[in-house]
Write an enzyme that holds these catalytic residues in place. Structure first.
Site, PDB file in Angstrom:
ATOM      1  N   HIS A 168       0.822  -1.208   0.000  1.00  0.00           N
ATOM      2  CA  HIS A 168       0.000   0.000   0.000  1.00  0.00           C
ATOM      3  C   HIS A 168       0.858   1.261   0.000  1.00  0.00           C
ATOM      4  O   HIS A 168       1.482   1.609   1.000  1.00  0.00           O
ATOM      5  CB  HIS A 168      -0.939  -0.006   1.211  1.00  0.00           C
ATOM      6  CG  HIS A 168      -1.863   1.166   1.239  1.00  0.00           C
ATOM      7  ND1 HIS A 168      -2.217   1.822   2.404  1.00  0.00           N
ATOM      8  CD2 HIS A 168      -2.508   1.825   0.237  1.00  0.00           C
ATOM      9  CE1 HIS A 168      -3.030   2.823   2.107  1.00  0.00           C
ATOM     10  NE2 HIS A 168      -3.217   2.841   0.800  1.00  0.00           N
ATOM     11  N   GLU A 180       3.047   0.473   3.258  1.00  0.00           N
ATOM     12  CA  GLU A 180       2.584  -0.569   4.179  1.00  0.00           C
ATOM     13  C   GLU A 180       2.678  -1.916   3.462  1.00  0.00           C
ATOM     14  O   GLU A 180       2.087  -2.099   2.391  1.00  0.00           O
ATOM     15  CB  GLU A 180       1.142  -0.304   4.607  1.00  0.00           C
ATOM     16  CG  GLU A 180       0.981   0.933   5.478  1.00  0.00           C
ATOM     17  CD  GLU A 180      -0.468   1.249   5.816  1.00  0.00           C
ATOM     18  OE1 GLU A 180      -0.722   1.692   6.947  1.00  0.00           O
ATOM     19  OE2 GLU A 180      -1.350   1.056   4.940  1.00  0.00           O
ATOM     20  N   ASN A 218      -4.925   3.988   7.539  1.00  0.00           N
ATOM     21  CA  ASN A 218      -6.363   4.222   7.364  1.00  0.00           C
ATOM     22  C   ASN A 218      -7.187   3.735   8.547  1.00  0.00           C
ATOM     23  O   ASN A 218      -8.256   4.279   8.829  1.00  0.00           O
ATOM     24  CB  ASN A 218      -6.857   3.571   6.072  1.00  0.00           C
ATOM     25  CG  ASN A 218      -6.535   4.418   4.862  1.00  0.00           C
ATOM     26  OD1 ASN A 218      -6.277   5.614   4.980  1.00  0.00           O
ATOM     27  ND2 ASN A 218      -6.542   3.815   3.691  1.00  0.00           N
TER      28      ASN A 218
END
EC number: 1.1.1.35
Length: 312
Positions: A168, A180, A218
């Protein structure tokens, strides 16, 4: 007999060592020529990797290459401020390392890593990876750049769950240092370490996380943004004062409503709706009437000219 046994054990040992050896990623296929995919292609090419950027049409790919070139020229202007000639060579060399294609299946047979950065739709991602799984080489690692979907659910569409992980990146990819690396219960240590090394080779700072909703950033960021909306919905404070408070009081570079408009209200709604479906009772995942109304009116933020704020 002892000699044969020693030879057999030595053979098994070297075979085991070879099978556990990390993949050194040199050739990358990036599926999706949007902002994220183009950014990933750019940083990969700029760090010595050969890249195939794939999307559905030549028009999309031409726009992607143009965006990459413009971004590279900005990087070169800053990086080679005192040597414009070297900057120009850097741009040309990087662009020459990127080729484009509209046929993903035809390019994955010779790649070490496939990074998917397409629409956030599980069915579409599953169909893509199921197809590519049939054509990719056995050693090829698959990775999804999803920010909200479960990596395991995507990996299950393939027969290479051990060679599948999340990778990510953050927007804008050329500037944001974080990646990530998401390890599912089936992801092999070899795959995980190969992706960590690849991230470092891009000049990024990898962090690892299990396959949990939202991963790290997130998972913390979206509930914070939703709580800001709820604070505003209840009339406890204005969106302007909430933004100011978080910038001056918490040292954040942007307030939550500024960030929501920058990210895209449709994107935030998509993420929170997906989490809500998986855990209906979780108070952090409750939908927002205010957010739903703005999205229904196609007010997504900066990209549409209006979200919580209006933009010229």
């Amino acid at each position: 007999m002892a000699f044969v046994t020693r030879q057999f054990m030595r053979s098994m040992s070297s075979s085991s060592t070879a099978s556990a050896k990390k993949i050194i990623v040199k050739h990358v296929a990036v599926i999706g020529g949007g902002l994220m995919g183009a950014g990933i292609a750019q940083v990969a090419a700029a760090t010595g990797h050969t890249v195939v950027l794939v999307d559905q049409t030549e028009d999309i790919l031409a726009k992607s290459k143009k965006g990459i070139e413009e971004s590279l020229r900005k990087v070169a202007k800053k990086k080679f401020a005192e040597n414009p000639k070297a900057g120009g060579e850097f741009v040309e060399k990087t662009l020459s390392s990127i080729v484009t294609s509209t046929d993903a299946a035809s390019v994955v047979h010779s790649t070490d890593l496939v990074v998917e950065a397409i629409v956030e739709n599980l069915k579409v991602k599953n169909e893509l990876f199921k197809r590519l799984d049939k054509f990719a080489a056995e050693h090829t690692i698959f990775a999804s750049n999803t920010s909200s979907l479960q990596i395991t659910s995507i990996a299950n569409a393939t027969t290479r769950q051990d060679r599948f992980a999340g990778l990510h990146f953050f927007n804008p990819v050329p500037l944001m240092k974080l990646v990530e690396v998401i390890k599912t219960p089936m992801t092999s240590q070899k795959t995980f370490e190969s992706l960590v090394d690849f991230s470092k080779a891009l000049g990024k700072h990898p962090v690892s996380c299990k396959d949990t909703p939202g991963f790290i950033v997130n998972r913390l960021l979206v509930p914070y943004l939703m709580e800001a909306i709820r604070l505003y919905e209840r009339g406890d404070a204005s969106k302007e004062d909430i933004d100011t408070a978080m910038k001056l009081g918490a040292g954040y570079p942007m307030g939550p409503f500024e960030l929501l408009d920058y990210v895209g209200l449709d994107t935030t709604k998509f993420i929170i709706d997906g989490w809500h479906e998986t855990d209906v009772k979780n108070p952090l995942y409750q939908p927002s009437p205010c957010l739903n109304k703005l999205v229904a009116e196609n007010k997504f933020g900066k990209k549409t000219g209006e979200g919580f704020y209006k933009y010229k």
